[in-house]
Design a protein around this motif. Structure first.
Motif, PDB file in Angstrom:
ATOM      1  N   PHE A 307       0.785  -1.226   0.000  1.00 41.02           N
ATOM      2  CA  PHE A 307       0.000   0.000   0.000  1.00 41.02           C
ATOM      3  C   PHE A 307       0.820   1.281   0.000  1.00 41.02           C
ATOM      4  CE2 PHE A 307      -3.093  -3.078   1.440  1.00 41.02           C
ATOM      5  CZ  PHE A 307      -4.300  -2.624   0.907  1.00 41.02           C
ATOM      6  N   ILE A 308       1.972   1.275   0.623  1.00 41.20           N
ATOM      7  CA  ILE A 308       2.680   2.539   0.819  1.00 41.20           C
ATOM      8  C   ILE A 308       3.574   2.822  -0.375  1.00 41.20           C
ATOM      9  CG2 ILE A 308       4.038   3.912   2.424  1.00 41.20           C
ATOM     10  CD1 ILE A 308       1.296   2.794   3.394  1.00 41.20           C
ATOM     11  N   ARG A 309       2.946   3.347  -1.384  1.00 39.01           N
ATOM     12  CA  ARG A 309       3.630   3.800  -2.597  1.00 39.01           C
ATOM     13  C   ARG A 309       2.879   5.020  -3.100  1.00 39.01           C
ATOM     14  NH1 ARG A 309       1.741  -1.374  -6.188  1.00 39.01           N
ATOM     15  NH2 ARG A 309       2.577  -2.444  -4.345  1.00 39.01           N
ATOM     16  N   SER A 310       3.566   5.924  -3.777  1.00 40.00           N
ATOM     17  CA  SER A 310       2.941   7.158  -4.247  1.00 40.00           C
ATOM     18  C   SER A 310       1.684   6.834  -5.069  1.00 40.00           C
ATOM     19  CB  SER A 310       3.932   7.956  -5.103  1.00 40.00           C
ATOM     20  OG  SER A 310       3.377   9.178  -5.485  1.00 40.00           O
ATOM     21  N   PRO A 311       0.558   7.515  -4.800  1.00 41.93           N
ATOM     22  CA  PRO A 311       0.390   8.707  -3.952  1.00 41.93           C
ATOM     23  C   PRO A 311      -0.117   8.403  -2.539  1.00 41.93           C
ATOM     24  CG  PRO A 311      -1.562   8.426  -5.294  1.00 41.93           C
ATOM     25  CD  PRO A 311      -0.650   7.263  -5.623  1.00 41.93           C
ATOM     26  N   TRP A 312       0.188   7.241  -1.988  1.00 44.05           N
ATOM     27  CA  TRP A 312      -0.284   6.872  -0.656  1.00 44.05           C
ATOM     28  C   TRP A 312       0.841   7.008   0.366  1.00 44.05           C
ATOM     29  CZ3 TRP A 312      -5.357   5.865   0.209  1.00 44.05           C
ATOM     30  CH2 TRP A 312      -6.155   5.612  -0.916  1.00 44.05           C
ATOM     31  N   CYS A 313       0.494   7.486   1.574  1.00 42.70           N
ATOM     32  CA  CYS A 313       1.476   7.563   2.644  1.00 42.70           C
ATOM     33  C   CYS A 313       0.810   7.260   3.978  1.00 42.70           C
ATOM     34  CB  CYS A 313       2.166   8.924   2.693  1.00 42.70           C
ATOM     35  SG  CYS A 313       1.124  10.252   3.292  1.00 42.70           S
ATOM     36  N   ILE A 314       1.592   6.760   4.917  1.00 42.17           N
ATOM     37  CA  ILE A 314       1.072   6.432   6.245  1.00 42.17           C
ATOM     38  C   ILE A 314       0.853   7.710   7.039  1.00 42.17           C
ATOM     39  CG2 ILE A 314       1.623   5.338   8.464  1.00 42.17           C
ATOM     40  CD1 ILE A 314       3.109   3.189   6.964  1.00 42.17           C
ATOM     41  N   ALA A 315      -0.331   7.825   7.630  1.00 42.48           N
ATOM     42  CA  ALA A 315      -0.626   8.962   8.497  1.00 42.48           C
ATOM     43  C   ALA A 315      -0.409   8.599   9.959  1.00 42.48           C
ATOM     44  CB  ALA A 315      -2.064   9.437   8.288  1.00 42.48           C
ATOM     45  N   ARG A 316      -0.848   7.374  10.349  1.00 42.93           N
ATOM     46  CA  ARG A 316      -0.675   6.971  11.742  1.00 42.93           C
ATOM     47  C   ARG A 316      -0.663   5.458  11.852  1.00 42.93           C
ATOM     48  NH1 ARG A 316      -4.366   7.901  17.116  1.00 42.93           N
ATOM     49  NH2 ARG A 316      -2.755   7.313  18.607  1.00 42.93           N
ATOM     50  N   VAL A 317       0.097   4.974  12.811  1.00 41.21           N
ATOM     51  CA  VAL A 317       0.154   3.551  13.125  1.00 41.21           C
ATOM     52  C   VAL A 317      -0.243   3.363  14.579  1.00 41.21           C
ATOM     53  CG1 VAL A 317       1.593   1.481  13.281  1.00 41.21           C
ATOM     54  CG2 VAL A 317       2.020   3.171  11.478  1.00 41.21           C
ATOM     55  N   LEU A 318      -1.169   2.443  14.837  1.00 46.50           N
ATOM     56  CA  LEU A 318      -1.553   2.097  16.205  1.00 46.50           C
ATOM     57  C   LEU A 318      -1.183   0.647  16.457  1.00 46.50           C
ATOM     58  CD1 LEU A 318      -5.124   3.600  16.781  1.00 46.50           C
ATOM     59  CD2 LEU A 318      -2.980   4.361  17.767  1.00 46.50           C
ATOM     60  N   ALA A 319      -0.443   0.376  17.512  1.00 51.10           N
ATOM     61  CA  ALA A 319      -0.101  -0.992  17.885  1.00 51.10           C
ATOM     62  C   ALA A 319      -0.785  -1.334  19.194  1.00 51.10           C
ATOM     63  CB  ALA A 319       1.413  -1.129  18.038  1.00 51.10           C
ATOM     64  N   ARG A 320      -1.546  -2.426  19.169  1.00 51.81           N
ATOM     65  CA  ARG A 320      -2.218  -2.921  20.382  1.00 51.81           C
ATOM     66  C   ARG A 320      -1.891  -4.396  20.506  1.00 51.81           C
ATOM     67  NH1 ARG A 320      -6.546   0.240  22.431  1.00 51.81           N
ATOM     68  NH2 ARG A 320      -6.898   2.145  21.239  1.00 51.81           N
ATOM     69  N   GLY A 321      -1.083  -4.734  21.496  1.00 49.68           N
ATOM     70  CA  GLY A 321      -0.667  -6.121  21.634  1.00 49.68           C
ATOM     71  C   GLY A 321       0.110  -6.555  20.407  1.00 49.68           C
ATOM     72  N   GLU A 322      -0.328  -7.656  19.812  1.00 49.86           N
ATOM     73  CA  GLU A 322       0.340  -8.200  18.623  1.00 49.86           C
ATOM     74  C   GLU A 322      -0.258  -7.659  17.332  1.00 49.86           C
ATOM     75  OE1 GLU A 322       3.018 -10.386  18.649  1.00 49.86           O
ATOM     76  OE2 GLU A 322       3.023  -9.855  20.780  1.00 49.86           O
ATOM     77  N   VAL A 344       6.884  -0.258  16.467  1.00 48.43           N
ATOM     78  CA  VAL A 344       6.100  -1.458  16.704  1.00 48.43           C
ATOM     79  C   VAL A 344       7.048  -2.604  16.992  1.00 48.43           C
ATOM     80  CG1 VAL A 344       4.418  -3.064  15.767  1.00 48.43           C
ATOM     81  CG2 VAL A 344       4.296  -0.662  15.146  1.00 48.43           C
ATOM     82  N   ARG A 345       6.945  -3.149  18.182  1.00 45.30           N
ATOM     83  CA  ARG A 345       7.763  -4.293  18.573  1.00 45.30           C
ATOM     84  C   ARG A 345       9.255  -4.026  18.355  1.00 45.30           C
ATOM     85  NH1 ARG A 345       5.539  -9.948  16.703  1.00 45.30           N
ATOM     86  NH2 ARG A 345       6.796 -10.553  18.492  1.00 45.30           N
ATOM     87  N   GLY A 346       9.680  -2.816  18.734  1.00 44.84           N
ATOM     88  CA  GLY A 346      11.098  -2.513  18.726  1.00 44.84           C
ATOM     89  C   GLY A 346      11.661  -2.024  17.411  1.00 44.84           C
TER      90      GLY A 346
END
Length: 352
Positions: A307-322, A344-346
């Motif tokens: 997914f992360i290829r132009s014109p898409w970019c990450i806005a936010r990442v949420l990590a909950r447990g695994e 995420v996980r180090g």
């Protein structure tokens, strides 16, 4: 006819308990309990059915869901005392608040006072298609509360109980399309949509084919892939009338015109997200948002690569447990892709 409660217990390798719980969750079983972590471990789900035959069918679906991990585990079925089970639900399922804006509550609890400013959603936990208790649903609710703007058109792919579609409607969406390949899920979603009085905003539709079930699961999980009749599979008739309505007719996200939605949320397995990359991104308008969840942390990289290829970019990442949930923006001006700063996980997501 009064509903009956059945406990379904399966044995799986102890090292694969988390994977088994995830597969059961995505097969429509909420509230997966790990009762014994010795090898083999025991995972338990509870279902509400009208009769023994229906309970047997649900047990077969549960068994098929975890069969992809290897082997064909036996499913032990025990009928529960409905009074005892109802009281247990009341003890263990209480209201929860997400992002300071959305509360999810069971039907026996009253909504919070209006002055609290919370959007209240009622979900019957007995339906077991998503109560907000799983980390992936919780992540989606938080990102929805952040990303959705009043008037947005939203699609919820793999809607389960409809909790995300209902939240979108309550947060100000002008129209929400909720889709799933599982007829039991769309039935539950339609009932929850009606219970939350968002019928005029949310339309529940069956997806054609096996959208939402990855190719590697189709043959291994006949309980899902054959749950509908051949006529159902070809027609995929949307639910309508008082149960769920809004917008025009169609047969799910594939039938939607390109760029139909301001925001698309897909809470399904990582491999399925990758397979549906073109379907999901094509449904979002220029400048819109994708919320992707159901991603195990160790599978985050394959989702990023897809997914992360132009014109898409990450806005936010949420990590909950695994588990990891992402919000991904379509940059109308094709701005450079930027990596998230959340670890995420180090490691930073996207890092090798």
């Amino acid at each position: 006819m009064p509903q009956r409660w059945f406990e379904i217990a399966l044995e799986v390798p102890a090292s694969l308990v988390d994977e088994a719980a995830a597969l059961l969750d995505f097969a429509g079983f909420g509230g997966v309990e790990v009762r014994d972590r010795t090898d083999p471990a025991q995972v338990v789900v509870v279902v509400e059915c009208e009769n023994d035959h229906d309970a047997g069918e649900r047990a077969a679906i549960a068994r098929d869901a975890v069969a992809v991990l290897g082997g064909a585990p036996a499913a032990r079925i025990v009928e529960l005392d409905p009074k005892v089970w109802t009281e247990n639900w009341k003890k263990h399922f209480a209201r929860r608040t997400f992002a300071g804006r959305v509360e999810v509550r069971p039907p026996w609890e009253q909504p919070s006072a209006e002055e609290n400013g919370l959007v209240s959603i009622v979900i019957n936990p007995g339906m077991a298609f998503g109560t907000g208790l799983h980390e992936t649903t919780a992540g989606c609710l938080e990102l929805l509360a952040e990303e959705l703007r009043p008037g947005d058109r939203v699609a919820d792919v793999g809607c389960g109980s409809g909790i995300l579609a209902i939240a979108a409607a309550r947060l100000g969406a002008s129209f929400v399309l909720a889709t799933d390949v599982d007829p039991l899920a769309t039935e539950a979603a339609a009932e929850n949509v009606a219970a939350n009085s968002v019928n005029t905003l949310v339309r529940v539709e069956m997806e054609e084919g096996e959208l939402g079930i990855p190719e590697w699961e189709t043959n291994a999980r006949p309980g899902l892939s054959t749950a509908r009749s051949d006529a159902d599979k070809t027609s995929a008739t949307p639910l309508s009338g008082s149960r769920a309505k809004a917008g025009g007719s169609g047969t799910g996200i594939r039938a939607a015109a390109a760029g139909s939605f301001d925001l698309v949320v897909a809470n399904i397995l990582a491999e399925t997200l990758v397979e549906l990359r073109d379907v999901l991104t094509g449904a979002v308008r220029a400048g819109g948002t994708l919320i992707l969840s159901g991603i195990e942390a160790r599978r985050l990289k394959i989702v990023e690569e897809a997914f992360i290829r132009s014109p898409w970019c990450i806005a936010r990442v949420l990590a909950r447990g695994e588990w990891v949930s992402l919000s991904v923006h379509h940059q109308a001006l094709a701005e450079p892709v930027r990596a998230p700063s959340v670890t995420v996980r180090g490691r930073a997501p996207g890092a090798p």
